[in-house]
Enzyme design. Structure first.
Site, PDB file in Angstrom:
ATOM      1  N   GLU A 297      -4.069  -1.210  -9.769  1.00 50.81           N
ATOM      2  CA  GLU A 297      -3.659  -0.402 -10.596  1.00 50.81           C
ATOM      3  C   GLU A 297      -2.738  -0.722 -11.521  1.00 50.81           C
ATOM      4  O   GLU A 297      -1.742   0.135 -11.814  1.00 50.81           O
ATOM      5  CB  GLU A 297      -3.345   1.073  -9.828  1.00 50.81           C
ATOM      6  CG  GLU A 297      -4.511   1.356  -8.795  1.00 50.81           C
ATOM      7  CD  GLU A 297      -4.226   2.494  -8.184  1.00 50.81           C
ATOM      8  OE1 GLU A 297      -3.115   2.863  -7.921  1.00 50.81           O
ATOM      9  OE2 GLU A 297      -5.337   3.358  -7.841  1.00 50.81           O
TER      10      GLU A 297
ATOM     11  N   ASP B  53     -10.066   5.277  -0.887  1.00 50.77           N
ATOM     12  CA  ASP B  53      -8.731   5.763  -1.052  1.00 50.77           C
ATOM     13  C   ASP B  53      -8.205   7.098  -0.203  1.00 50.77           C
ATOM     14  O   ASP B  53      -8.135   8.066  -0.907  1.00 50.77           O
ATOM     15  CB  ASP B  53      -8.487   6.026  -2.571  1.00 50.77           C
ATOM     16  CG  ASP B  53      -6.993   6.224  -2.771  1.00 50.77           C
ATOM     17  OD1 ASP B  53      -6.221   5.862  -1.937  1.00 50.77           O
ATOM     18  OD2 ASP B  53      -6.666   6.578  -4.111  1.00 50.77           O
TER      19      ASP B  53
ATOM     20  N   GLU C 263      -2.348  13.879  -0.089  1.00 51.03           N
ATOM     21  CA  GLU C 263      -2.793  13.772  -1.720  1.00 51.03           C
ATOM     22  C   GLU C 263      -4.410  14.304  -1.794  1.00 51.03           C
ATOM     23  O   GLU C 263      -4.608  14.865  -2.792  1.00 51.03           O
ATOM     24  CB  GLU C 263      -2.783  12.457  -2.015  1.00 51.03           C
ATOM     25  CG  GLU C 263      -3.311  11.994  -3.170  1.00 51.03           C
ATOM     26  CD  GLU C 263      -3.407  10.581  -3.771  1.00 51.03           C
ATOM     27  OE1 GLU C 263      -2.761   9.699  -3.004  1.00 51.03           O
ATOM     28  OE2 GLU C 263      -4.025  10.131  -4.987  1.00 51.03           O
TER      29      GLU C 263
HETATM   30  C1  BDP Z   1      -3.683   6.417  -4.633  1.00 48.67           C
HETATM   31  C2  BDP Z   1      -2.766   7.134  -5.095  1.00 48.67           C
HETATM   32  C3  BDP Z   1      -1.730   6.471  -6.139  1.00 48.67           C
HETATM   33  C4  BDP Z   1      -1.197   5.417  -5.337  1.00 48.67           C
HETATM   34  C5  BDP Z   1      -2.434   4.420  -5.061  1.00 48.67           C
HETATM   35  C6  BDP Z   1      -1.684   3.276  -3.792  1.00 48.67           C
HETATM   36  O1  BDP Z   1      -3.457   8.157  -6.246  1.00 48.67           O
HETATM   37  O2  BDP Z   1      -0.819   7.251  -6.567  1.00 48.67           O
HETATM   38  O3  BDP Z   1      -0.350   4.596  -6.318  1.00 48.67           O
HETATM   39  O4  BDP Z   1      -3.009   5.212  -4.133  1.00 48.67           O
HETATM   40  O5  BDP Z   1      -1.810   3.328  -2.731  1.00 48.67           O
HETATM   41  O6  BDP Z   1      -4.066   7.045  -3.524  1.00 48.67           O
HETATM   42  O7  BDP Z   1      -1.183   2.203  -4.449  1.00 48.67           O
END
Ligand code: BDP
Length: 718
Positions: A310, A384, A412
């Site tokens: 990401e 996720d 989340e």
């Molecule tokens: C996702 C989240 C994000 C996190 C990412 C992570 O939306 O904010 O940075 O995982 O785990 O669930 O790095």
């Protein structure tokens, strides 16, 4: 005289809790109000009147404080400290090294089983005096034992013949805070960060100690202070001195501090032109940085790293792999006993590959290539933190590498700060899943506790749901998820039900008429949320960015951040085909599991649309079509929330007004949002199914357009 004291304490605590303190949830599960039932209180009173603590240390002092507050509060009487066992009713605490008396009553081989952190709590007779002893090999073990004893009394278990030997199943039991230096919390729904970086180290809030107490009471022994989307500034001396102030508070409670390391820190704060992990200058920079950190924090735990995921920097920016990146940090930390937790949550939008497959593809070939002090930290599922996912295929697939479990405690994708969703069943579903890595009986729990592949390095992490809200977690019931994570980290085989029961008794009441319905409500709550959000294996159809509420229509931006990528609804049907005829993600599982998931006939119904794209009129085992089943599931989710409301309302007289009204309001929001989820999703999918909503499902009152046009500009957590 005795009665006078009891009366005095009961009156004092009554006024204190009702008028001064209120029931604002600050005390979490560490509530020590007087036991109302006089005969039960008498039992405990007889068993404990005197306290003998052998030795001296800050941790022993903390034990003394906790026991005084706890026992005097619960028993409603004064506790006496004594230097030796003089009378029956003595609670004797010490390690065999500090106490000859303890050494004489605990056979040395028994403490061989308790390790560094375990303990023994036992009823014994010493010189014809009835005593309870808490013994351990370390002061921290004694602290855990003291909390256990308090828990027994808080939950009104008999201690008449207490004989408990307990040791943690997992060595590293960590919270991961996704807290930023500006005090916002990524995916945080309980206010701002607890860490007041601006005022630290000069002002050390008393909350830090209460945070440490709460964690120690459930055995959590480490905390990563900062967000995985890391800021290199935390590694500068300006911030290290602040982190050190927190570490100084936590140390007494057995909690080590860890930080997230931004891989490009040598460039950003070190002035180098590269962060290549094989570059000698970079290696030297990290060596001296780590040396500096240990000057500030002598028991620093190590680094958590999110790399090449990401948009975060990582070794791949320099043509190196994850192992080369992790090992460079691990070698620098090793002399100090520090560890690296290298996250496997990686995916690349340039790779035209099913996102659920990417972590496995990148990490599996690296098995056995990591230094001994490296964990690969794996999220429970391959997508996720969804309301429901299968277990991650990496579990069992990297036998030569210690894998650390990463659960998300913060909700989340599970209703964030407003939905009552008890997560222990989700955690357990993953831990109990059989990977078949070494044939039947190779559950995920055995990968995590090291027993499947003989690893000593064992770890589990929970993404924290704690903020600076007065009640720590926002939703009063979200506290249960912090609690459940800690209890499971200590003992993976505890049941969701037992954990819920403990928590309810400690947090609310021992009244069985309260405990039973609340427990039932908690145990069903996760399935309820799955039903009104993502039934039958749907996943990742939340709104864009903030993930608050439904967004099955999201189709803009990088493909694997959209909902249409995951649900693939079209006129032919719905679902992501990950079978051998589709993306073939099923082949990342061991043959028995692969076979199970590969066919819609054998795939668990709860994961159906995560592995298969099926026609709208696909006949389910219930005899209904897929479309009808989907609609009915959505509706049943809403129904269950309404039942939760009924349950809660019926308990009004058994809860203090403050928490009763708080939960009641939140349940009303949850009901509204469950309807929002149901109606928005049914209306959206109906465009493709072109079928009527089956009988038994309420007709949506609003239009799809209405839902698609809702905007939430300042939703928390981003
Ligand atoms: C996702 C989240 C994000 C996190 C990412 C992570 O939306 O904010 O940075 O995982 O785990 O669930 O790095």
């Amino acid at each position: 005289m005795k009665h006078f004291y009891r009366l005095f304490y009961i009156t004092f605590f009554f006024f204190y809790s009702v008028f001064l303190q209120g029931e604002d949830g600050y005390r979490l599960w560490l509530r020590y109000d007087p036991i109302k039932d006089a005969s039960i209180a008498r039992e405990y009173s007889k068993a404990i009147s005197y306290l003998v603590i052998e030795g001296q240390s800050p941790t022993l002092q903390a034990i003394k404080e906790e026991l005084f507050t706890g026992l005097e509060g619960l028993l409603g009487k004064k506790l006496f400290i004594s230097s030796e066992v003089r009378k029956s009713g003595t609670l004797l605490i010490g390690t065999p090294h500090q106490s000859k008396l303890i050494a004489s009553v605990i056979p040395p081989n028994e403490l061989n089983h308790t390790g560094d952190e375990g303990y023994i709590i036992r009823r014994v007779i010493i010189s014809r005096k009835r005593c309870i002893i808490i013994s351990a090999n370390s002061d921290i073990g004694l602290l855990y034992g003291a909390f256990h004893l308090l828990r027994l009394i808080q939950t009104q278990q008999s201690i008449a013949n207490v004989n408990i030997i307990s040791a943690p199943e997992i060595r590293y039991r960590l919270l991961n805070h996704w807290d930023n230096l500006n005090r916002t919390v990524e995916r945080g729904y309980a206010g701002f960060s607890l860490w007041n970086w601006h005022l630290l180290p000069d002002y050390v809030s008393p909350r830090y100690k209460d945070y440490a107490r709460a964690n120690a009471s459930i055995g959590i022994n480490g905390t990563v202070l900062t967000n995985v989307n890391a800021n290199a500034l935390v590694l500068t001396d300006q911030y290290l001195i602040k982190a050190a102030a927190l570490a100084d508070v936590f140390r007494t409670y057995g909690i080590k501090v860890y930080l997230t390391a931004r891989f490009s820190a040598p460039v950003e704060i070190g002035g180098l032109s590269t962060a290549d992990p094989l570059n000698p200058q970079v290696i030297e920079w990290w060596n001296s940085k780590i040396k500096e950190i240990y000057k500030y924090i002598p028991d620093f735990g190590g680094f958590l790293v999110k790399a090449n995921s990401e948009g975060q920097p990582g070794p791949q920016n320099y043509g190196r792999n994850h192992a080369e990146g992790a090992n460079m940090l691990a070698r620098a930390l090793a002399p100090y006993g520090g560890i690296v937790m290298w996250r496997a949550f990686v995916y690349d939008n340039n790779v035209p590959e099913d996102r659920a497959k990417q972590a496995y593809k990148e990490f599996k070939p690296l098995d056995g290539k990591f230094e001994k002090n490296v964990f690969v930290q794996v999220k429970n599922g391959p997508v996720d933190f969804q309301p429901r996912e299968p277990f991650h295929p990496l579990f069992g697939a990297m036998p030569a590498t210690p894998l650390m479990m990463e659960f998300q405690i913060t909700q989340e994708y599970l209703g964030q700060g407003t939905h009552l969703v008890y997560l222990a069943p989700l955690f357990k579903e993953c831990l109990d899943a059989d990977t078949y890595a070494k044939g039947k009986g190779s559950e995920v729990a055995k990968v995590i506790n090291g027993s499947l592949d003989n690893h000593d390095l064992t770890g589990i992490a929970g993404v924290s749901n704690i903020g600076d809200d007065r009640n720590w977690c926002g939703h009063p019931f979200a506290q249960a998820n912090w609690y459940a994570f800690g209890r499971l980290a200590w003992n993976l085989s505890m049941s969701s039900e037992d954990i819920a029961e403990e928590w309810i008794r400690m947090t609310f009441s021992n009244n069985q008429q309260f405990v039973e319905p609340v427990k039932k409500m908690m145990l069903q709550s996760r399935e309820t949320a799955v039903n009104y959000m993502t039934p039958l294996g749907l996943h990742h159809i939340m709104a864009m960015h903030h993930h608050y509420g439904p967004g099955p229509w999201v189709n803009q931006g990088r493909a694997d951040w959209t909902s249409v990528y995951y649900h693939r609804a079209d006129s032919a049907g719905i679902g992501f085909n990950r079978s051998t005829r589709g993306s073939d993600a099923v082949s990342q599982y061991f043959p028995e599991v692969k076979q199970l998931f590969d066919s819609p006939e054998t795939c668990p119904k709860s994961l159906l649309l995560l592995f298969h794209h099926l026609p709208w009129d696909y006949l389910m085992k219930s005899g209904r079509t897929l479309w009808d089943e989907l609609c009915l599931k959505y509706h049943s989710g809403v129904d269950s929330v309404r039942n939760m409301q009924k349950t809660w309302n019926s308990l009004k007289n058994m809860v203090d007004e403050e928490r009763f009204l708080h939960v009641k309001s939140l349940l009303a929001i949850q009901e509204k949002e469950a309807v929002w989820w149901r109606d928005a999703c049914i209306l959206y999918f109906q465009q493709f199914s072109r079928r009527p909503v089956p009988p038994g499902v309420e007709k949506p009152v609003k239009t799809l357009e209405y839902y698609m046009n809702l905007r939430h500009y300042y939703a928390p957590g981003i």
